[in-house]
Design a protein around this motif. Structure first.
Motif, short mmCIF file in Angstrom:
data_model
loop_
_atom_site.label_atom_id
_atom_site.label_comp_id
_atom_site.label_asym_id
_atom_site.label_seq_id
_atom_site.Cartn_x
_atom_site.Cartn_y
_atom_site.Cartn_z
N ARG A 1 0.82 -1.21 0.00
CA ARG A 1 0.00 0.00 0.00
C ARG A 1 0.86 1.26 0.00
N LEU A 2 2.00 1.18 0.60
CA LEU A 2 2.89 2.34 0.62
C LEU A 2 3.58 2.53 -0.73
N HIS A 3 3.88 1.44 -1.40
CA HIS A 3 4.58 1.51 -2.68
C HIS A 3 3.74 2.22 -3.76
N ALA A 4 2.47 1.92 -3.81
CA ALA A 4 1.62 2.48 -4.86
C ALA A 4 1.54 4.01 -4.80
N PRO A 5 1.18 4.61 -3.68
CA PRO A 5 1.08 6.07 -3.71
C PRO A 5 2.42 6.79 -3.78
N THR A 6 3.48 6.21 -3.22
CA THR A 6 4.75 6.94 -3.28
C THR A 6 5.30 7.00 -4.70
N LYS A 7 5.11 5.96 -5.46
CA LYS A 7 5.62 5.98 -6.83
C LYS A 7 4.65 6.70 -7.77
N ALA A 8 3.42 6.23 -7.79
CA ALA A 8 2.46 6.77 -8.76
C ALA A 8 2.04 8.19 -8.44
N SER A 9 1.82 8.49 -7.19
CA SER A 9 1.39 9.85 -6.86
C SER A 9 2.51 10.86 -7.04
N THR A 10 3.74 10.43 -6.82
CA THR A 10 4.87 11.32 -7.08
C THR A 10 4.93 11.66 -8.56
N LEU A 11 4.73 10.68 -9.41
CA LEU A 11 4.69 10.96 -10.86
C LEU A 11 3.49 11.81 -11.22
N GLY A 12 2.36 11.59 -10.54
CA GLY A 12 1.17 12.39 -10.81
C GLY A 12 1.38 13.85 -10.46
N VAL A 13 1.94 14.10 -9.29
CA VAL A 13 2.22 15.48 -8.88
C VAL A 13 3.28 16.07 -9.80
N GLY A 14 4.27 15.27 -10.17
CA GLY A 14 5.31 15.75 -11.08
C GLY A 14 4.77 16.17 -12.43
N GLY A 15 3.86 15.37 -12.99
CA GLY A 15 3.25 15.73 -14.28
C GLY A 15 2.43 17.00 -14.20
N THR A 16 1.68 17.14 -13.11
CA THR A 16 0.87 18.34 -12.92
C THR A 16 1.75 19.57 -12.75
N LEU A 17 2.82 19.44 -11.99
CA LEU A 17 3.72 20.58 -11.79
C LEU A 17 4.47 20.94 -13.06
N LEU A 18 4.85 19.94 -13.85
CA LEU A 18 5.50 20.25 -15.14
C LEU A 18 4.56 21.00 -16.08
N ALA A 19 3.30 20.59 -16.10
CA ALA A 19 2.31 21.32 -16.92
C ALA A 19 2.16 22.75 -16.43
N SER A 20 2.13 22.93 -15.12
CA SER A 20 2.03 24.27 -14.56
C SER A 20 3.27 25.09 -14.89
N MET A 21 4.43 24.46 -14.83
CA MET A 21 5.67 25.18 -15.18
C MET A 21 5.67 25.61 -16.64
N LEU A 22 5.18 24.76 -17.52
CA LEU A 22 5.12 25.13 -18.93
C LEU A 22 4.19 26.31 -19.16
N CYS A 23 3.00 26.23 -18.60
CA CYS A 23 2.02 27.30 -18.84
C CYS A 23 2.45 28.62 -18.23
N PHE A 24 2.79 28.61 -16.95
CA PHE A 24 3.17 29.86 -16.30
C PHE A 24 4.52 30.38 -16.79
N GLY A 25 5.40 29.47 -17.19
CA GLY A 25 6.66 29.91 -17.79
C GLY A 25 6.43 30.65 -19.10
N TRP A 26 5.48 30.19 -19.87
CA TRP A 26 5.16 30.86 -21.14
C TRP A 26 4.49 32.20 -20.88
N TRP A 27 3.54 32.23 -19.96
CA TRP A 27 2.81 33.46 -19.69
C TRP A 27 3.69 34.52 -19.04
N GLU A 28 4.54 34.12 -18.11
CA GLU A 28 5.37 35.08 -17.40
C GLU A 28 6.69 35.36 -18.10
N GLY A 29 7.08 34.48 -19.01
CA GLY A 29 8.32 34.68 -19.75
C GLY A 29 9.57 34.30 -18.96
N ARG A 30 9.39 33.54 -17.88
CA ARG A 30 10.53 33.12 -17.07
C ARG A 30 10.21 31.77 -16.45
#
Length: 137
Positions: A49-78
């Motif tokens: 039970r510990l293995h599933a959320p630590t691996k998969a949820s870390t990738l889930g949060v990572g994908g969401t944060l990368l998408a946020s970095m792309l969008c806000f990086g484009w809008w803010e120019g940095r």
């Protein structure tokens, strides 16, 4: 729609390639988080039970944060520093936390050993053959 509202909408629009990349990252992040949540509920014991959320949820949060970095990086120019710091924090702390939780679990629930595991193993000779103490030489 006023011209000011139209101008702000056009200013916040993303190129198609960036919009698709952010969408793919958001969907992939959501699917990883969903799989981690399902694994947390469905798997049978604590280490699984510990293995599933630590691996998969870390990738889930990572994908969401990368998408946020792309969008806000484009809008803010940095490069958005907040998302970068959150990503680094999550990717370093999730495995360490999982490791500490597993160590605490092992300390409270030691692994039962079989009687055969306690028997001494036969020694290996330089030729690659194994010799046990009770075998004739």
């Amino acid at each position: 729609m006023t011209t000011e509202a139209l101008a702000s909408t056009v200013a916040l629009s993303l190129p198609v390639w960036l919009d698709l990349a952010a969408s793919v990252l958001l969907v992939a992040g959501g699917l990883f988080a969903l799989l981690g949540s399902i694994g947390l509920v469905r798997l049978r014991d604590f280490p699984m039970r510990l293995h599933a959320p630590t691996k998969a949820s870390t990738l889930g949060v990572g994908g969401t944060l990368l998408a946020s970095m792309l969008c806000f990086g484009w809008w803010e120019g940095r490069l958005p520093a907040q998302e970068l710091l959150i990503t680094v924090w999550v990717f370093f702390t999730a495995p360490v936390t999982a490791h500490l939780l597993i160590q605490a679990h092992r300390a409270r629930h030691p692994i039962a050993t079989d009687a055969n595991d306690a028997a001494p193993r036969p020694a290996e000779t330089p030729s690659g053959r194994t010799e046990s103490a009770d075998s004739p030489e």
